[in-house]
Design an enzyme around this catalytic site. Structure first.
Site, PDB file in Angstrom:
ATOM      1  N   SER A 234       0.819  -1.219   0.000  1.00  0.00           N
ATOM      2  CA  SER A 234       0.000   0.000   0.000  1.00  0.00           C
ATOM      3  C   SER A 234       0.852   1.268   0.000  1.00  0.00           C
ATOM      4  O   SER A 234       0.436   2.291  -0.531  1.00  0.00           O
ATOM      5  CB  SER A 234      -0.931   0.013   1.212  1.00  0.00           C
ATOM      6  OG  SER A 234      -1.863  -1.015   1.097  1.00  0.00           O
TER       7      SER A 234
ATOM      8  N   ASP B  39      -5.582   0.345  -4.535  1.00  0.00           N
ATOM      9  CA  ASP B  39      -4.116   0.338  -4.597  1.00  0.00           C
ATOM     10  C   ASP B  39      -3.555  -0.996  -5.099  1.00  0.00           C
ATOM     11  O   ASP B  39      -2.507  -1.054  -5.707  1.00  0.00           O
ATOM     12  CB  ASP B  39      -3.498   0.725  -3.244  1.00  0.00           C
ATOM     13  CG  ASP B  39      -4.063  -0.082  -2.082  1.00  0.00           C
ATOM     14  OD1 ASP B  39      -4.970  -0.918  -2.290  1.00  0.00           O
ATOM     15  OD2 ASP B  39      -3.582   0.133  -0.953  1.00  0.00           O
ATOM     16  N   HIS B  40      -4.304  -2.092  -4.835  1.00  0.00           N
ATOM     17  CA  HIS B  40      -3.906  -3.440  -5.267  1.00  0.00           C
ATOM     18  C   HIS B  40      -5.018  -4.386  -4.885  1.00  0.00           C
ATOM     19  O   HIS B  40      -5.897  -4.030  -4.089  1.00  0.00           O
ATOM     20  CB  HIS B  40      -2.594  -3.875  -4.588  1.00  0.00           C
ATOM     21  CG  HIS B  40      -2.662  -3.756  -3.097  1.00  0.00           C
ATOM     22  ND1 HIS B  40      -3.380  -4.641  -2.311  1.00  0.00           N
ATOM     23  CD2 HIS B  40      -2.173  -2.811  -2.251  1.00  0.00           C
ATOM     24  CE1 HIS B  40      -3.285  -4.255  -1.050  1.00  0.00           C
ATOM     25  NE2 HIS B  40      -2.580  -3.136  -0.972  1.00  0.00           N
TER      26      HIS B  40
HETATM   27 ZN    ZN Z   1      -2.371  -5.301   2.549  1.00  0.00          ZN
END
Ligand code: ZN
Length: 444
Positions: free
Chosen positions: A105, A319-320
């Protein structure tokens, strides 16, 4: 002779004034025409008079496409779409960091906050340890207010990458020091009371901040500098949240928009649904679904704000992905949560629906999957022709929006109306003088 010269002078002055008004009117009309999206696109590159005013960036931490689908199936059913999914712009975003295919992150937030790739663990600092300017800092330079909202601790990676420059995301004392001493963010709402010392809280109080510790304090406050620390570390998961004590992500978003929108210079607001990721690390589909659903409600607040307030850029992304989630099958019925049922009934329906969806996970870590991006008023950036962008591009979009001048719809309309009124008034006077002079001449 002297009278004749004076009259001629008067006539000339009136003509010049009339011409100036016509020039002003033609510019007003030109400005008003730029309302059309296509013209705005072209004009953005060559400037006019009003800068992009406010930005709302919303990040679902760990929210991949499948997390969003799971939440959607639970909350509104398989056939409908969340309002963010109905926005005009949606793309895939690549997320790798500079030292790893799989980002954390900190690096992902640094990419979005600064437009630069960095190593995992680093906050708004390059791999060579140079501090990187963030979009929040740019907003400050432009005289705007700023706000940071998260369901994690305020010192956690995503919010910290926008406010601080620190080599390691785990150096929480340095992060809190920089938040208190340097960041100047007017609205700070989240968890993490344990990471701020008593003297730091006092320091914030001396700077004019009001400390909030529960939901009712948040709902009733009308101060413009706030630090809300609603939990010792992260805010509770939605499933554990006591609404008498802890605010939801939507509660915090509503309050922040209410306060920040009072700044005539505009604002930058980051809203993070931070615990979707934590549910993913635990491979807990219930928390992933419920945290994503709450993120969706916070997004709804921002969408209606953006639709009713011109000159706001809204970006929604992640973010992912966390967990490598895949939905396998379901036994869902048509019984979905609705506004005419009470909170407890809806809670039970959600739990039942989550239990009727079976999923698999590939990891308890992050993955390299692309993440979703949804945008409102992002069409100017030429995204129409793209299907995939890198997370660093999100910074470029935001910076462009703040630096490139826009034609403000309502202002150009007002300008047009004023132009028409003045031109009409001047023309009338001109015609009256002309007729009066003609009449005088005839009499003479
Ligand atoms: Zn994480």
């Amino acid at each position: 002779m002297e009278i004749h010269t004076n009259n001629k002078l008067k006539q000339n002055l009136i003509s010049i004034f009339f011409i100036l008004i016509l020039i002003h009117l033609s510019f007003s009309i030109k400005g008003y025409n730029f309302k059309s999206q296509e013209l705005i696109t072209k004009d953005l590159k060559c400037s006019s008079s009003i800068r992009g005013k406010s930005i709302i960036l919303m990040i679902g931490d760990g929210m991949g496409f499948e997390q969003l689908k799971l939440a959607r199936w639970v909350e509104i059913g398989k056939d409908d779409r969340f309002s963010m999914e109905k926005l005009p712009f949606h793309l895939n975003v690549t997320t790798n960091s500079s030292d790893n295919l799989i980002t954390d992150s900190a690096a992902a937030a640094t990419a979005m906050a600064t437009g630069n790739k960095t190593n995992n663990g680093m906050l708004a600092i390059s791999p060579l340890l140079e501090p990187l300017e963030t979009i929040l800092e740019i907003a400050h330079q432009l005289g705007k207010s700023t706000g940071i909202i998260t369901t994690t601790a305020l010192t956690h990676a995503t919010p910290a990458a926008f406010m601080t420059h620190v080599k390691s995301r785990y150096n929480t004392s340095e992060i809190s020091r920089q938040i208190v001493e340097n960041s100047n963010v007017s609205i700070l709402l989240g968890g993490g009371k344990d990471y701020f010392s008593a003297s730091q809280l006092l320091q914030l109080e001396m700077k004019g901040y009001h400390l909030l510790e529960n939901r009712s304090q948040l709902i009733s406050t009308n101060y413009s500098n706030l630090i809300g620390l609603f939990a010792p570390t992260h805010l509770p998961y939605e499933i554990e949240r006591n609404p008498e004590i802890s605010p939801s992500l939507s509660d915090m978003t509503i309050k922040a928009l209410e306060i920040l929108s009072q700044d005539p210079e505009g604002f930058f607001l980051l809203v993070e649904g931070g615990r979707i990721d934590h549910g993913g690390h635990k491979n807990n589909k219930t928390n992933v679904a419920l945290e994503t659903i709450e993120f969706h409600y916070a997004v709804n607040t921002a969408i209606s704000y953006s639709k009713t307030n011109g000159n706001v850029l809204l970006l929604i992304t992640s973010d992912h992905e966390t967990g490598g989630l895949t939905i396998l099958n379901d036994t869902l019925t048509n019984n979905i949560p609705t506004s005419n049922k009470n909170a407890e009934e809806n809670r039970l329906i959600r739990i039942e629906r989550i239990n009727n969806i079976s999923v698999s996970w590939t990891t308890t870590c992050h993955t390299n999957q692309d993440v979703p991006f949804f945008g409102y008023r992002t069409d100017f950036y030429g995204l129409n022709n793209l299907s995939i962008i890198d997370n660093t591009e999100l910074f470029n979009i935001m910076k462009a929006y703040f630096s490139i001048t826009l034609v403000n719809d309502s202002n150009s309309l007002i300008e047009l109306i004023i132009g028409v009124v003045i031109a009409g008034f001047t023309t009338t006077i001109f015609v009256i003088i002309y007729l009066w002079k003609k009449k005088k001449k005839l009499r003479g």
